[in-house]
Design a protein around this motif. Structure first.
Motif, mmCIF file in Angstrom:
data_model
loop_
_atom_site.group_PDB
_atom_site.id
_atom_site.type_symbol
_atom_site.label_atom_id
_atom_site.label_comp_id
_atom_site.label_asym_id
_atom_site.label_seq_id
_atom_site.Cartn_x
_atom_site.Cartn_y
_atom_site.Cartn_z
ATOM 1 N N ILE A 37 5.401 14.354 6.404
ATOM 2 C CA ILE A 37 5.468 12.850 5.832
ATOM 3 C C ILE A 37 4.449 11.917 6.261
ATOM 4 O O ILE A 37 3.817 11.232 5.439
ATOM 5 C CB ILE A 37 6.864 12.275 6.671
ATOM 6 N N GLN A 38 3.704 12.018 7.707
ATOM 7 C CA GLN A 38 2.672 11.319 7.818
ATOM 8 C C GLN A 38 1.428 11.468 7.064
ATOM 9 O O GLN A 38 0.635 10.662 6.784
ATOM 10 C CB GLN A 38 2.243 11.788 9.366
ATOM 11 N N ALA A 57 0.816 -1.491 -0.063
ATOM 12 C CA ALA A 57 -0.051 0.094 0.071
ATOM 13 C C ALA A 57 0.942 1.171 0.110
ATOM 14 O O ALA A 57 0.356 2.356 -0.299
ATOM 15 C CB ALA A 57 -0.816 0.045 1.159
ATOM 16 N N ILE A 58 2.125 1.183 0.425
ATOM 17 C CA ILE A 58 2.964 2.451 0.627
ATOM 18 C C ILE A 58 3.743 2.456 -0.565
ATOM 19 O O ILE A 58 4.757 1.433 -0.576
ATOM 20 C CB ILE A 58 3.625 2.203 1.936
ATOM 21 N N ARG A 59 3.670 3.218 -1.501
ATOM 22 C CA ARG A 59 4.595 3.569 -2.689
ATOM 23 C C ARG A 59 5.026 4.660 -3.011
ATOM 24 O O ARG A 59 4.076 5.593 -2.902
ATOM 25 C CB ARG A 59 4.173 2.586 -4.010
ATOM 26 N N ASN A 60 6.089 5.073 -3.492
ATOM 27 C CA ASN A 60 6.490 6.379 -3.896
ATOM 28 C C ASN A 60 6.149 7.337 -3.125
ATOM 29 O O ASN A 60 5.392 8.439 -3.737
ATOM 30 C CB ASN A 60 5.949 6.579 -5.478
ATOM 31 N N VAL A 61 6.244 7.456 -1.987
ATOM 32 C CA VAL A 61 5.575 8.483 -1.016
ATOM 33 C C VAL A 61 7.006 9.509 -0.986
ATOM 34 O O VAL A 61 8.067 8.821 -0.414
ATOM 35 C CB VAL A 61 5.455 8.121 0.342
ATOM 36 N N ASN A 62 6.957 10.761 -1.119
ATOM 37 C CA ASN A 62 7.856 11.720 -0.728
ATOM 38 C C ASN A 62 8.056 11.826 0.535
ATOM 39 O O ASN A 62 7.398 12.480 1.300
ATOM 40 C CB ASN A 62 7.706 13.012 -1.592
ATOM 41 N N ARG A 95 -0.728 9.136 4.741
ATOM 42 C CA ARG A 95 -1.970 9.012 4.862
ATOM 43 C C ARG A 95 -2.959 9.125 3.474
ATOM 44 O O ARG A 95 -3.548 8.487 3.005
ATOM 45 C CB ARG A 95 -2.938 10.131 5.881
ATOM 46 N N VAL A 96 -2.413 10.184 2.641
ATOM 47 C CA VAL A 96 -3.089 10.507 1.512
ATOM 48 C C VAL A 96 -2.720 9.230 0.710
ATOM 49 O O VAL A 96 -3.719 8.641 -0.421
ATOM 50 C CB VAL A 96 -2.480 11.746 0.977
ATOM 51 N N GLU A 97 -1.467 8.809 0.679
ATOM 52 C CA GLU A 97 -1.184 7.531 -0.330
ATOM 53 C C GLU A 97 -1.974 6.439 0.024
ATOM 54 O O GLU A 97 -2.204 5.597 -0.972
ATOM 55 C CB GLU A 97 0.440 7.260 -0.229
ATOM 56 N N ASP A 98 -2.204 6.301 1.296
ATOM 57 C CA ASP A 98 -2.884 5.060 1.880
ATOM 58 C C ASP A 98 -4.212 5.246 1.658
ATOM 59 O O ASP A 98 -5.208 4.209 1.884
ATOM 60 C CB ASP A 98 -2.536 4.807 3.151
ATOM 61 N N GLY A 99 -4.883 6.360 1.256
ATOM 62 C CA GLY A 99 -6.261 6.646 1.050
ATOM 63 C C GLY A 99 -7.081 6.795 2.370
ATOM 64 O O GLY A 99 -8.295 6.780 2.526
#
Length: 94
Positions: free
Chosen positions: A84-85, A70-75, A89-93
């Protein structure tokens, strides 16, 4: 032997070799100093100039390699833990 041993000791910040007996450091110093402690049964490892840092543990992980896809390519270069948190959260929906 033959290492770049970063000791974290102000009196001897860099050494070439160290000796370990029963899991404990018993000597740190030059190749000659430490070699003088060796016996016929001593295992000698040639560090071949590699840097040795006592106590360093590389504790990073790769979540995608651990089945957490679920966690990919998060800056993570965002300047604060809170940002970062939020990006996670946004990346994970969430």
């Amino acid at each position: 032997m033959n290492g770049n041993v970063l000791t974290q000791d102000d009196a001897l910040p860099v050494a070439q070799a160290f000796a370990v007996k029963h899991g404990r450091f018993v000597a740190v110093g030059s190749n000659d100093d430490v070699l003088n402690l060796a016996s016929a049964s001593t295992q000698i490892i040639d560090a071949a100039g590699a840097t040795v840092v006592p106590g360093f543990i590389d504790a990073h992980s790769h979540p995608s390699g651990a089945g957490l896809n679920a966690i990919r390519n998060v800056n993570t270069n965002l300047g604060s833990i809170a940002r970062i948190q939020e990006a996670l959260r946004v990346e994970d929906g969430m």
